[in-house]
Motif scaffolding. Sequence first.
Motif, PDB file in Angstrom:
ATOM      1  N   PHE A 217       0.828  -1.205   0.000  1.00 23.81           N
ATOM      2  CA  PHE A 217       0.000   0.000   0.000  1.00 23.81           C
ATOM      3  C   PHE A 217       0.863   1.256   0.000  1.00 23.81           C
ATOM      4  O   PHE A 217       0.656   2.181  -0.798  1.00 23.81           O
ATOM      5  N   LEU A 218       1.873   1.288   0.865  1.00 19.08           N
ATOM      6  CA  LEU A 218       2.706   2.483   0.984  1.00 19.08           C
ATOM      7  C   LEU A 218       3.645   2.669  -0.207  1.00 19.08           C
ATOM      8  O   LEU A 218       4.081   3.791  -0.479  1.00 19.08           O
ATOM      9  N   LEU A 219       3.952   1.595  -0.912  1.00 20.54           N
ATOM     10  CA  LEU A 219       4.762   1.724  -2.125  1.00 20.54           C
ATOM     11  C   LEU A 219       3.934   2.175  -3.322  1.00 20.54           C
ATOM     12  O   LEU A 219       4.465   2.751  -4.269  1.00 20.54           O
ATOM     13  N   SER A 220       2.630   1.921  -3.280  1.00 23.69           N
ATOM     14  CA  SER A 220       1.790   2.129  -4.452  1.00 23.69           C
ATOM     15  C   SER A 220       1.176   3.526  -4.481  1.00 23.69           C
ATOM     16  O   SER A 220       1.216   4.279  -3.517  1.00 23.69           O
ATOM     17  N   ASP A 221       0.566   3.805  -5.617  1.00 22.57           N
ATOM     18  CA  ASP A 221      -0.109   5.093  -5.791  1.00 22.57           C
ATOM     19  C   ASP A 221      -1.380   5.199  -4.959  1.00 22.57           C
ATOM     20  O   ASP A 221      -1.967   6.271  -4.852  1.00 22.57           O
ATOM     21  N   LEU A 222      -1.806   4.108  -4.345  1.00 26.16           N
ATOM     22  CA  LEU A 222      -2.957   4.174  -3.440  1.00 26.16           C
ATOM     23  C   LEU A 222      -2.663   5.079  -2.251  1.00 26.16           C
ATOM     24  O   LEU A 222      -3.580   5.642  -1.656  1.00 26.16           O
ATOM     25  N   SER A 223      -1.401   5.227  -1.907  1.00 29.89           N
ATOM     26  CA  SER A 223      -1.005   6.088  -0.784  1.00 29.89           C
ATOM     27  C   SER A 223      -0.300   7.348  -1.280  1.00 29.89           C
ATOM     28  O   SER A 223       0.582   7.878  -0.613  1.00 29.89           O
ATOM     29  N   ARG A 224      -0.715   7.837  -2.422  1.00 32.22           N
ATOM     30  CA  ARG A 224       0.004   8.928  -3.101  1.00 32.22           C
ATOM     31  C   ARG A 224       0.073  10.211  -2.288  1.00 32.22           C
ATOM     32  O   ARG A 224       0.939  11.064  -2.536  1.00 32.22           O
ATOM     33  N   PHE A 225      -0.815  10.395  -1.287  1.00 29.40           N
ATOM     34  CA  PHE A 225      -0.790  11.608  -0.471  1.00 29.40           C
ATOM     35  C   PHE A 225      -0.501  11.275   0.992  1.00 29.40           C
ATOM     36  O   PHE A 225      -0.866  12.005   1.904  1.00 29.40           O
ATOM     37  N   VAL A 226       0.186  10.159   1.193  1.00 32.12           N
ATOM     38  CA  VAL A 226       0.569   9.726   2.536  1.00 32.12           C
ATOM     39  C   VAL A 226       2.084   9.799   2.647  1.00 32.12           C
ATOM     40  O   VAL A 226       2.803   9.092   1.931  1.00 32.12           O
ATOM     41  N   THR A 227       2.574  10.641   3.542  1.00 35.80           N
ATOM     42  CA  THR A 227       4.018  10.708   3.782  1.00 35.80           C
ATOM     43  C   THR A 227       4.263  11.202   5.201  1.00 35.80           C
ATOM     44  O   THR A 227       3.444  11.935   5.771  1.00 35.80           O
ATOM     45  N   GLY A 228       5.379  10.767   5.764  1.00 35.86           N
ATOM     46  CA  GLY A 228       5.704  11.114   7.141  1.00 35.86           C
ATOM     47  C   GLY A 228       4.825  10.407   8.157  1.00 35.86           C
ATOM     48  O   GLY A 228       4.809  10.767   9.331  1.00 35.86           O
ATOM     49  N   ALA A 229       4.125   9.370   7.730  1.00 36.52           N
ATOM     50  CA  ALA A 229       3.158   8.692   8.587  1.00 36.52           C
ATOM     51  C   ALA A 229       3.774   7.454   9.239  1.00 36.52           C
ATOM     52  O   ALA A 229       4.737   6.872   8.741  1.00 36.52           O
ATOM     53  N   THR A 230       3.175   7.081  10.358  1.00 42.73           N
ATOM     54  CA  THR A 230       3.500   5.826  11.026  1.00 42.73           C
ATOM     55  C   THR A 230       2.251   4.962  10.996  1.00 42.73           C
ATOM     56  O   THR A 230       1.222   5.335  11.561  1.00 42.73           O
ATOM     57  N   LEU A 231       2.340   3.834  10.312  1.00 43.37           N
ATOM     58  CA  LEU A 231       1.196   2.942  10.172  1.00 43.37           C
ATOM     59  C   LEU A 231       1.360   1.767  11.131  1.00 43.37           C
ATOM     60  O   LEU A 231       2.316   0.996  11.028  1.00 43.37           O
ATOM     61  N   ASP A 232       0.445   1.650  12.085  1.00 43.24           N
ATOM     62  CA  ASP A 232       0.492   0.562  13.056  1.00 43.24           C
ATOM     63  C   ASP A 232      -0.160  -0.687  12.479  1.00 43.24           C
ATOM     64  O   ASP A 232      -1.298  -0.633  12.008  1.00 43.24           O
ATOM     65  N   VAL A 233       0.564  -1.796  12.532  1.00 42.21           N
ATOM     66  CA  VAL A 233       0.052  -3.077  12.053  1.00 42.21           C
ATOM     67  C   VAL A 233       0.115  -4.022  13.253  1.00 42.21           C
ATOM     68  O   VAL A 233       1.046  -4.830  13.393  1.00 42.21           O
ATOM     69  N   ASN A 234      -0.868  -3.886  14.141  1.00 41.25           N
ATOM     70  CA  ASN A 234      -0.786  -4.630  15.398  1.00 41.25           C
ATOM     71  C   ASN A 234      -2.117  -5.188  15.867  1.00 41.25           C
ATOM     72  O   ASN A 234      -2.250  -5.636  17.007  1.00 41.25           O
ATOM     73  N   GLY A 235      -3.133  -5.146  14.999  1.00 48.52           N
ATOM     74  CA  GLY A 235      -4.424  -5.703  15.371  1.00 48.52           C
ATOM     75  C   GLY A 235      -5.181  -4.903  16.410  1.00 48.52           C
ATOM     76  O   GLY A 235      -6.159  -5.385  16.968  1.00 48.52           O
ATOM     77  N   GLY A 236      -4.698  -3.695  16.678  1.00 53.71           N
ATOM     78  CA  GLY A 236      -5.394  -2.823  17.613  1.00 53.71           C
ATOM     79  C   GLY A 236      -4.899  -2.895  19.046  1.00 53.71           C
ATOM     80  O   GLY A 236      -5.488  -2.292  19.936  1.00 53.71           O
ATOM     81  N   ILE A 237      -3.771  -3.605  19.278  1.00 52.54           N
ATOM     82  CA  ILE A 237      -3.280  -3.723  20.642  1.00 52.54           C
ATOM     83  C   ILE A 237      -2.753  -2.377  21.160  1.00 52.54           C
ATOM     84  O   ILE A 237      -2.730  -2.123  22.350  1.00 52.54           O
ATOM     85  N   LEU A 238      -2.367  -1.513  20.224  1.00 55.02           N
ATOM     86  CA  LEU A 238      -2.022  -0.132  20.559  1.00 55.02           C
ATOM     87  C   LEU A 238      -2.899   0.782  19.730  1.00 55.02           C
ATOM     88  O   LEU A 238      -2.910   0.685  18.503  1.00 55.02           O
ATOM     89  N   THR A 239      -3.640   1.646  20.356  1.00 48.07           N
ATOM     90  CA  THR A 239      -4.458   2.629  19.639  1.00 48.07           C
ATOM     91  C   THR A 239      -4.174   3.998  20.207  1.00 48.07           C
ATOM     92  O   THR A 239      -4.326   4.228  21.413  1.00 48.07           O
ATOM     93  N   VAL A 240      -3.675   4.895  19.373  1.00 51.36           N
ATOM     94  CA  VAL A 240      -3.365   6.262  19.799  1.00 51.36           C
ATOM     95  C   VAL A 240      -3.917   7.251  18.782  1.00 51.36           C
ATOM     96  O   VAL A 240      -4.163   6.911  17.638  1.00 51.36           O
TER      97      VAL A 240
END
Length: 268
Positions: A245-268
């Motif tokens: 997703f982050l390599l593709s054009d689907l995220s073309r306006f996403v930068t400087g982001a931190t994407l959590d991939v943890n099933g919701g064990i951390l939500t901030v």
Amino acid sequence: MTDLLDTFDWAAVGEDLAGSVTLVAGGARGTGRLVASNLLRLGARVAVVDLDPGRVAEVEKDFAEYGDRFLGLSGDCTVRSDMQDTAARVVEQFGALTGLVYCAGAYRAQRPTLEVDADEWDLILDSNLKGAFLAVQAAVPHLQRAGGGAIVAISSLAGRTSSPFLGCHYSAAKAGVLGLIRHVAKEFGPTGIRANSLCPGGIVGDRMNDLLTELHREQDLVELAKQTPLGRNVHEQDVVGAVLFLLSDLSRFVTGATLDVNGGILTV
């Protein structure tokens, strides 16, 4: 009013990934190897660099079906000349570089902070943070010459909180990756480069199993899954989907982001 279902040209998204050239640092095993495999299946050109020549030879054999769309390289991500040479080899082979995924990094089983010596601190910080910096530094000029591109760095839930299985040095290194990528996103965004981080929880696999065996905490993954809102632990495929997703054009306006991939064990 424009139909929102028509706003994405899905064929173009696929063509964009198929036409990409991505360097996966630490790509001869684990999550990095799975990233490389999926990109190759999508038609992309992919290079992996790994410290262990034996692992590189193995992945070259396994990916032989992709012919000249795959390049395996041996190199040390903590050595600037190795990273510079690696990026140059990728461009020599494929004509450009449009993406970087940083998956490399050592770890050690957690022990008390007061027992961590300077050599172990340096090993963890160098391989996880210094290596990410040197890989970015080597890749950015080539991404700029390509008219832009995407950088994805694998951090960790440890970089957002702390690690239940690893040590203070690992948490510090992974937190540093988040800061590095935020800075890179801001500095190089005007040249068309996007940079984002991923923070997985503990990924189920051989490395995690070996670690928990060493710590005599084999049941911890069962308890962790019970605490996770989605009811299971993180798998490599979960992380790979986010990387694509982050390599593709689907995220073309996403930068400087931190994407959590943890099933919701951390939500901030």
